[in-house]
Design a protein around this motif. Structure first.
Motif, short mmCIF file in Angstrom:
data_model
loop_
_atom_site.label_atom_id
_atom_site.label_comp_id
_atom_site.label_asym_id
_atom_site.label_seq_id
_atom_site.Cartn_x
_atom_site.Cartn_y
_atom_site.Cartn_z
N CYS A 1 -83.32 -45.48 -27.24
CA CYS A 1 -82.76 -44.89 -28.46
C CYS A 1 -81.35 -45.44 -28.68
N MET A 2 -80.90 -45.38 -29.91
CA MET A 2 -79.59 -45.96 -30.22
C MET A 2 -78.97 -45.26 -31.42
N LEU A 3 -77.70 -45.52 -31.59
CA LEU A 3 -76.95 -45.07 -32.76
C LEU A 3 -76.54 -46.29 -33.57
N GLU A 4 -76.81 -46.27 -34.85
CA GLU A 4 -76.38 -47.35 -35.74
C GLU A 4 -75.30 -46.80 -36.66
N ILE A 5 -74.12 -47.39 -36.57
CA ILE A 5 -72.96 -46.88 -37.31
C ILE A 5 -72.43 -47.96 -38.25
N HIS A 6 -72.27 -47.58 -39.50
CA HIS A 6 -71.62 -48.42 -40.50
C HIS A 6 -70.56 -47.57 -41.19
N GLY A 7 -69.30 -47.82 -40.90
CA GLY A 7 -68.25 -47.03 -41.50
C GLY A 7 -68.38 -45.57 -41.10
N LYS A 8 -68.56 -44.69 -42.08
CA LYS A 8 -68.70 -43.26 -41.84
C LYS A 8 -70.16 -42.80 -41.87
N SER A 9 -71.07 -43.76 -41.76
CA SER A 9 -72.49 -43.45 -41.76
C SER A 9 -73.07 -43.72 -40.37
N MET A 10 -73.85 -42.76 -39.84
CA MET A 10 -74.44 -42.94 -38.51
C MET A 10 -75.86 -42.40 -38.49
#
Length: 224
Positions: free
Chosen positions: A184-193
Motif C-alpha cells: 500500500c502507498m500514499l500518493e501526494i500532490h500538493g495538498k491532495s493525498m
C-alpha cells in the motif's frame, strides 16, 4: 512483495508519479548488510525498462549539490536509524526538505517512508546507530508505520504493532499515525493525498481512537 520482482508491483505507480521526469537521485543509506552499489543497481535494473535513469548519491562527490540539482529523489528501505544518521552526516536533511517543498518529487519505501515523517519514532527498526536527532525530513505532518500488521506470532510475548503505536501516541499526543500495510502507498500532490493499495490501513488518531482506511480513500485532510 513476495513472489514478485523487485519493485514489481509499484513500478507503474512510480512512473506515473514521476511523469516526464526520467532521472532519479537514489539514496541507499538505509542499506546495511549489502553494498550501496548493489542496492542502487537493484533499483536501476527495476526502473530501466521505464526509461528511468538512477544515480546513487554515494557515487557523487558533492552530495549537497546533487540534491540541489536532482530532478527527483528516491529513498530506499533498510535501517531507518542508519539512514537518518547518514543524512545528517552529509548535511542533507534540510536540503531535501527544502528541495521537495519546492516541488521536486520524493519517493520512499519502508525506511524511506519513515524519513518523510516529522520524526522516525514510529519506525520498526533497531537503533543500530545514533543519529544526531530523531527529527526526519518533515515532508508530511503525521507519522507512518510501514509494514503495518496486526498479526501476532503464537506464544510470543512481545507487544503487538497497535500497542507500540498506542505507546507512541500516549507520549506524543499531538501526532496521528497511519499504519501502512505491505503493498500500500500514499500518493501526494500538493495538498491532495490518496491511499492506494489492496489492503485496508489503520489511522490512529490518538492513543484510544482509530479507524480503518479503505483503498482509494481521500486522506487530504491529514495534510492540514
Amino acid at each position: 512483495m513476495p513472489t514478485e520482482a523487485y519493485l514489481g508491483y509499484c513500478k507503474q505507480n512510480i512512473a506515473t508519479f514521476l511523469g516526464e521526469v526520467k532521472e532519479v537521485l537514489f539514496v541507499p543509506y538505509a542499506g546495511v548488510t549489502f553494498s550501496y552499489d548493489d542496492y542502487a543497481k537493484s533499483v536501476a535494473d527495476a526502473l530501466s525498462p521505464l526509461g528511468i535513469k538512477v544515480t546513487g548519491i554515494h557515487t557523487v562527490e558533492d552530495k549537497q549539490k546533487a540534491v540541489a540539482e536532482a530532478a527527483s529523489i528516491m529513498v530506499g528501505g533498510g535501517n531507518t536509524f542508519e539512514l537518518l544518521h547518514q543524512l545528517y552526516e552529509n548535511g542533507l536533511v534540510d536540503l531535501i526538505n527544502e528541495k521537495v517543498s519546492k516541488g521536486t518529487p520524493y519517493i520512499g519505501w519502508s525506511a524511506g517512508s519513515n524519513m518523510a515523517c516529522p520524526t522516525i519514532k514510529t519506525t520498526n527498526d533497531m537503533p543500530i546507530t545514533m543519529p544526531k536527532s530523531f527529527d526526519a525530513l518533515n515532508l508530511i505532518p503525521f507519522q507512518i508505520n510501514p509494514h503495518y500488521t496486526e498479526e501476532r506470532i503464537p506464544n510470543h510475548g512481545g507487544e503487538t504493532r497497535p500497542l507500540r503505536i498506542e505507546e507512541f501516541l500516549t507520549k506524543n499526543t499531538d501526532m496521528a499515525v497511519l499504519g501502512l500495510p505491505e503493498g500500500c502507498m500514499l500518493e501526494i500532490h500538493g495538498k491532495s493525498m490518496k491511499y492506494i493499495g489492496g489492503h485496508a490501513g489503520k489511522l490512529f488518531i490518538n492513543a484510544k481512537e482509530n479507524k480503518t482506511i479503505d483503498e482509494n480513500s481521500d486522506l487530504s485532510y491529514l495534510l492540514g
